[in-house]
Design a protein around this motif. Structure first.
Motif, mmCIF file in Angstrom:
data_model
loop_
_atom_site.group_PDB
_atom_site.id
_atom_site.type_symbol
_atom_site.label_atom_id
_atom_site.label_comp_id
_atom_site.label_asym_id
_atom_site.label_seq_id
_atom_site.Cartn_x
_atom_site.Cartn_y
_atom_site.Cartn_z
ATOM 1 N N SER A 1 5.534 -2.768 10.582
ATOM 2 C CA SER A 1 5.485 -3.974 10.015
ATOM 3 C C SER A 1 4.749 -4.839 11.420
ATOM 4 O O SER A 1 3.797 -5.682 11.111
ATOM 5 C CB SER A 1 6.455 -5.140 9.525
ATOM 6 O OG SER A 1 7.483 -5.176 10.840
ATOM 7 N N GLU B 1 -6.182 -3.675 0.349
ATOM 8 C CA GLU B 1 -6.181 -3.034 1.725
ATOM 9 C C GLU B 1 -4.713 -2.932 2.132
ATOM 10 O O GLU B 1 -4.159 -1.806 2.703
ATOM 11 C CB GLU B 1 -7.115 -3.836 2.639
ATOM 12 C CG GLU B 1 -7.190 -3.255 4.089
ATOM 13 C CD GLU B 1 -8.004 -3.964 5.017
ATOM 14 O OE1 GLU B 1 -8.100 -3.875 6.110
ATOM 15 O OE2 GLU B 1 -8.424 -5.225 4.489
ATOM 16 N N LEU B 2 -3.872 -3.909 1.819
ATOM 17 C CA LEU B 2 -2.405 -4.093 2.338
ATOM 18 C C LEU B 2 -1.672 -3.002 1.548
ATOM 19 O O LEU B 2 -0.802 -2.232 2.091
ATOM 20 C CB LEU B 2 -1.951 -5.586 1.911
ATOM 21 C CG LEU B 2 -0.599 -5.748 2.516
ATOM 22 C CD1 LEU B 2 -0.497 -5.691 3.970
ATOM 23 C CD2 LEU B 2 0.097 -7.149 1.925
ATOM 24 N N SER B 3 -1.819 -2.737 0.318
ATOM 25 C CA SER B 3 -1.330 -1.805 -0.403
ATOM 26 C C SER B 3 -1.456 -0.505 0.117
ATOM 27 O O SER B 3 -0.617 0.380 0.107
ATOM 28 C CB SER B 3 -1.529 -1.970 -2.144
ATOM 29 O OG SER B 3 -1.367 -3.190 -2.433
ATOM 30 N N LEU C 1 -3.040 -7.686 9.430
ATOM 31 C CA LEU C 1 -3.353 -7.490 8.139
ATOM 32 C C LEU C 1 -2.424 -8.102 7.127
ATOM 33 O O LEU C 1 -2.849 -8.752 6.106
ATOM 34 C CB LEU C 1 -3.201 -6.008 7.777
ATOM 35 C CG LEU C 1 -3.646 -5.526 6.319
ATOM 36 C CD1 LEU C 1 -5.022 -5.974 6.131
ATOM 37 C CD2 LEU C 1 -3.524 -4.003 6.102
ATOM 38 N N ILE C 2 -1.141 -8.071 7.435
ATOM 39 C CA ILE C 2 -0.192 -8.716 6.618
ATOM 40 C C ILE C 2 -0.377 -10.297 6.478
ATOM 41 O O ILE C 2 -0.554 -10.808 5.264
ATOM 42 C CB ILE C 2 1.338 -8.630 6.981
ATOM 43 C CG1 ILE C 2 1.705 -7.237 6.707
ATOM 44 C CG2 ILE C 2 2.258 -9.808 6.384
ATOM 45 C CD1 ILE C 2 2.909 -6.883 7.453
ATOM 46 N N SER D 1 -3.758 -11.062 4.625
ATOM 47 C CA SER D 1 -3.703 -10.593 3.155
ATOM 48 C C SER D 1 -2.849 -11.717 2.375
ATOM 49 O O SER D 1 -2.959 -12.151 1.150
ATOM 50 C CB SER D 1 -2.942 -9.396 2.911
ATOM 51 O OG SER D 1 -3.843 -8.355 3.409
ATOM 52 N N TYR E 1 -5.039 -7.479 -2.772
ATOM 53 C CA TYR E 1 -4.077 -6.764 -2.039
ATOM 54 C C TYR E 1 -4.430 -5.445 -1.951
ATOM 55 O O TYR E 1 -3.521 -4.481 -1.328
ATOM 56 C CB TYR E 1 -2.693 -7.078 -2.379
ATOM 57 C CG TYR E 1 -2.328 -8.562 -2.813
ATOM 58 C CD1 TYR E 1 -2.242 -9.328 -2.014
ATOM 59 C CD2 TYR E 1 -1.956 -8.933 -4.107
ATOM 60 C CE1 TYR E 1 -2.171 -10.562 -1.943
ATOM 61 C CE2 TYR E 1 -1.422 -10.459 -4.183
ATOM 62 C CZ TYR E 1 -1.682 -11.181 -3.077
ATOM 63 O OH TYR E 1 -1.506 -12.445 -3.384
ATOM 64 N N PHE F 1 0.846 -3.712 11.789
ATOM 65 C CA PHE F 1 -0.062 -4.297 10.957
ATOM 66 C C PHE F 1 0.235 -5.912 10.687
ATOM 67 O O PHE F 1 -0.024 -6.225 9.435
ATOM 68 C CB PHE F 1 0.157 -3.418 9.877
ATOM 69 C CG PHE F 1 -0.418 -2.076 10.057
ATOM 70 C CD1 PHE F 1 -1.894 -1.833 9.765
ATOM 71 C CD2 PHE F 1 0.369 -0.930 10.368
ATOM 72 C CE1 PHE F 1 -2.339 -0.283 10.056
ATOM 73 C CE2 PHE F 1 -0.127 0.374 10.429
ATOM 74 C CZ PHE F 1 -1.571 0.556 10.542
ATOM 75 N N MET G 1 -2.554 0.389 3.085
ATOM 76 C CA MET G 1 -1.766 0.662 4.499
ATOM 77 C C MET G 1 -0.160 0.714 4.212
ATOM 78 O O MET G 1 0.101 1.912 4.829
ATOM 79 C CB MET G 1 -1.825 -0.598 5.165
ATOM 80 C CG MET G 1 -1.218 -0.487 6.527
ATOM 81 S SD MET G 1 0.613 -0.858 6.605
ATOM 82 C CE MET G 1 0.682 -2.862 6.098
#
Length: 483
Positions: free
Chosen positions: A89, A124-126, A95-96, A99, A122, A92, A128
Motif C-alpha cells: 500500500s 488501473e487500481l484493480s 495511485l490509491i 484513483s 478503477y 502504490f 495493481m
C-alpha cells in the motif's frame, strides 16, 4: 497446457468456459490422476484459503506437482500478513490517492474480480492489487483520514459476490481464462549491511550463541556491517542490504514476513520465502519427493477419506507428522491401530491433510548441508538416549533431550547418500538446506528437507571450522554483487 478451475462445490458453478475444466478441491487433492499430471495450470477458486484448509493445500500441492498455481501459496500467505499488505500500500500510495480522490464518503470498498472492477475508472487500481496478490476474488476496504488508507484486504468466495456483479464477473472470467499469460509482480533493487535475525528465547534455535558470534566476527572481516536483530525489527529491515535468518522458520511466524519483505525489496537473503513455504510443509515435501522418484520411507498423505488405508498400506509402528512439524515437534509414533486412530483423528481436526510414514529405525541420520546446490558439511545425528528421534522433548534431563553428533569430510559420505541429498535440494531451488537421510538395509531414504538448518558452533563446524560460516557469508555477498 491443461487448465483447471478448482472449487469446493463444482455443482454450484454455472460458468462454462472453453478449454477450462471445473473440478472439486477434494478431487484435486486426493485423485491420483491429478498428482501424475505433468503440465497444468491450476486456478484455485476455493472459498477459503486459511492455513491448512483445502484452498491452502490446492495451491501447495499444485506447486509440489510442478503445476502452475494461481494464487500461489506465497500469494495466500502474503494476504494474511498485515505488514506485507502495508508495504504494497505504501509503494502504490500515489495511485490509491489519484484513483479515489473524487469519492466523498469516508469509506470505500473495491471489489476485484480477476483483476477488474465493474467501474472502468478503477481499472488501473484493480489491476495493481491483482498483480501483487493474484487472488481471483478480492475485496479491499479503504477509509479516509487526512488521506485514503487501506483498512483491510481479503479474499472472498463466489458466494459473497453481489448478484448485480455476477454478470460482470462472468465476463471478466471469460477474458481472464482466455489469456495466454498471467501477470505477476516484480521486485525492486537495493546496497552492504547484514542483518542476522535471531529470536530471543527460541526453544530450538538454528544457531547457538557462539555460532552467531562467529558469523558476526567473520562477516565483519569480509567488510559487512553486522547487526543481530529480533522479530520486532521488521520495520527496520529496509535499512539493510542482506538478511540471514537464524530463528526457527514457520509459515506463521515472523521469519517468513522478514524473508518475504526482503525478497520484495530485493535484499539479499538466506533463506528465500519459497524455501520456507515448501520445507515447512510435509505435505508439499512428500508429494515433491514422490514426483521426483527420490527414495523415502513408505509415505501416504492422509485425509478423512483414506485414513483407514494406512494400517494395510504402511503397517505398524507408523510415524505421523503434522504438516508444519519441526525439530520433532508434531511428530508422533503409533504402535498399533488403536493408538493410530486416536492420534490421526486429533491431527485431522487441526489440518485437512497429515503425513503417515513407515517407521524406519536407524542408529543415526545423515545430515548433509547444501548451499546453492553445493554440499558444504556432513554430520551424523544419533538418536536421543532411549528414544526413536534425534530430539526427545519429554526427557527428564536437558542433556538427554538430543543425541550426539559427529562431523566428517564430504568425501567420506557414501556416494548414494550424497546423490539423493543433492537431488532433494534441487527440488527446492537455490538456498541453504539440511537434508536428512537414513540408510536402511543399504538403501538411502530421504526423511526430510530442512530449510534454515542448524549451524551450531562445535557441531556442524566440527570438521571444516570457519569455512562453514564463510560459505554462507560468501553466498550472501555473491547475491549482492550480482545486483
Amino acid at each position: 497446457m491443461n487448465k483447471y478451475i478448482v472449487v469446493n462445490h463444482p455443482e454450484n458453478w454455472k460458468m462454462s468456459l472453453e478449454n477450462v475444466e471445473i473440478i472439486s478441491a477434494q478431487s484435486y487433492l486426493t485423485h491420483p490422476e491429478f498428482s501424475q499430471l505433468k503440465k497444468a495450470r491450476i486456478f484455485n477458486l476455493c472459498k477459503d484459503y486459511s492455513y491448512q484448509s483445502k484452498g491452502y493445500y490446492v495451491s501447495l500441492l499444485a506447486e509440489a506437482r510442478g503445476h502452475l498455481a494461481i494464487p500461489t501459496v506465497k500469494n495466500i500467505v502474503d494476504l494474511r500478513e498485515p505488514k506485507l499488505v502495508k508495504i504494497v500500500s505504501e509503494e502504490f500510495d500515489d495511485l490509491i490517492q489519484k484513483s479515489l480522490k473524487n469519492i466523498r464518503s469516508q469509506e470505500f470498498t473495491l471489489s476485484i474480480y480477476f483483476g477488474q472492477n465493474v467501474a472502468q475508472k478503477y481499472r488501473e487500481l484493480s489491476a495493481m492489487f491483482h498483480r501483487h496478490f493474484q487472488i481471483p476474488f478480492l475485496r479491499v476496504k479503504f477509509n479516509y483520514t487526512n488521506k485514503w488508507n487501506i483498512k483491510s484486504i481479503k479474499a472472498i468466495s463466489e458466494a459473497e459476490i453481489p448478484e448485480d456483479h455476477k454478470e460482470s464477473m462472468h465476463e471478466f472470467a471469460s477474458q481472464y481464462f482466455a489469456k495466454k499469460r498471467y501477470d505477476t509482480p516484480r521486485p525492486n533493487s537495493a546496497e552492504y549491511d547484514l542483518a542476522i535475525l535471531v529470536q530471543p528465547n527460541d526453544p530450538a534455535p538454528p544457531s547457538n550463541a557462539k555460532a552467531i558470534k562467529k558469523f558476526t566476527e567473520l562477516a565483519e572481516k569480509m567488510n559487512f556491517y553486522v547487526e543481530v536483530i529480533s522479530p520486532k525489527d521488521l520495520s527496520r529491515l529496509s535499512a539493510f542490504d542482506a538478511l540471514f535468518i537464524r530463528q526457527s522458520t514457520e509459515v506463521n511466524n515472523e521469519a517468513y514476513a522478514f524473508s518475504r519483505k526482503a525478497q520484495q525489496e530485493d535484499i539479499a537473503i538466506v533463506d528465500y520465502p519459497d524455501a520456507i513455504l515448501k520445507c515447512c510443509n510435509k505435505v508439499f515435501m512428500a508429494e515433491a519427493l514422490q514426483n521426483a522418484n527420490i527414495p523415502t520411507p513408505k509415505t501416504l498423505i492422509v485425509h478423512k477419506g483414506n485414513k483407514k488405508e494406512v494400517p494395510g498400506l504402511i503397517g505398524f509402528p507408523v510415524v505421523l507428522k503434522s504438516p508444519d512439524s519441526t525439530f520433532s515437534f508434531g511428530v508422533k509414533k503409533a504402535k498399533d491401530e488403536a493408538e493410530y486412530y486416536e492420534l490421526v483423528d486429533a491431527m485431522l481436526k487441526k489440518s485437512e491433510l497429515v503425513i503417515a510414514q513407515e517407521f524406519s529405525p536407524s542408529e543415526y541420520d545423515w545430515r548433509i548441508g547444501i548451499l546453492d546446490d553445493k554440499p558444504f558439511y556432513a554430520c551424523r545425528y544419533y538418536m536421543a538416549k532411549g528414544h526413536w528421534q534425534i530430539y526427545n522433548w519429554n526427557a527428564g534431563k536437558k542433556a538427554d533431550m538430543d543425541g550426539n553428533a559427529d562431523c566428517l569430510p564430504i568425501e567420506d559420505v557414501p556416494e548414494k547418500i550424497l546423490e539423493v541429498a543433492l537431488k532433494s535440494a534441487k527440488l527446492m531451488g537455490k538456498g541453504l538446506y539440511g537434508i536428512d537421510v537414513k540408510e536402511v538395509n543399504g538403501k538411502p531414504l530421504v526423511i526430510e528437507i530442512n530449510d534454515n538448518p542448524n549451524i551450531d558452533f562445535g557441531v556442524e563446524d566440527a570438521y571444516y571450522g570457519d569455512q562453514v560460516y564463510l560459505e554462507i557469508l560468501t553466498a550472501l555477498k555473491n547475491r549482492l554483487e550480482k545486483k
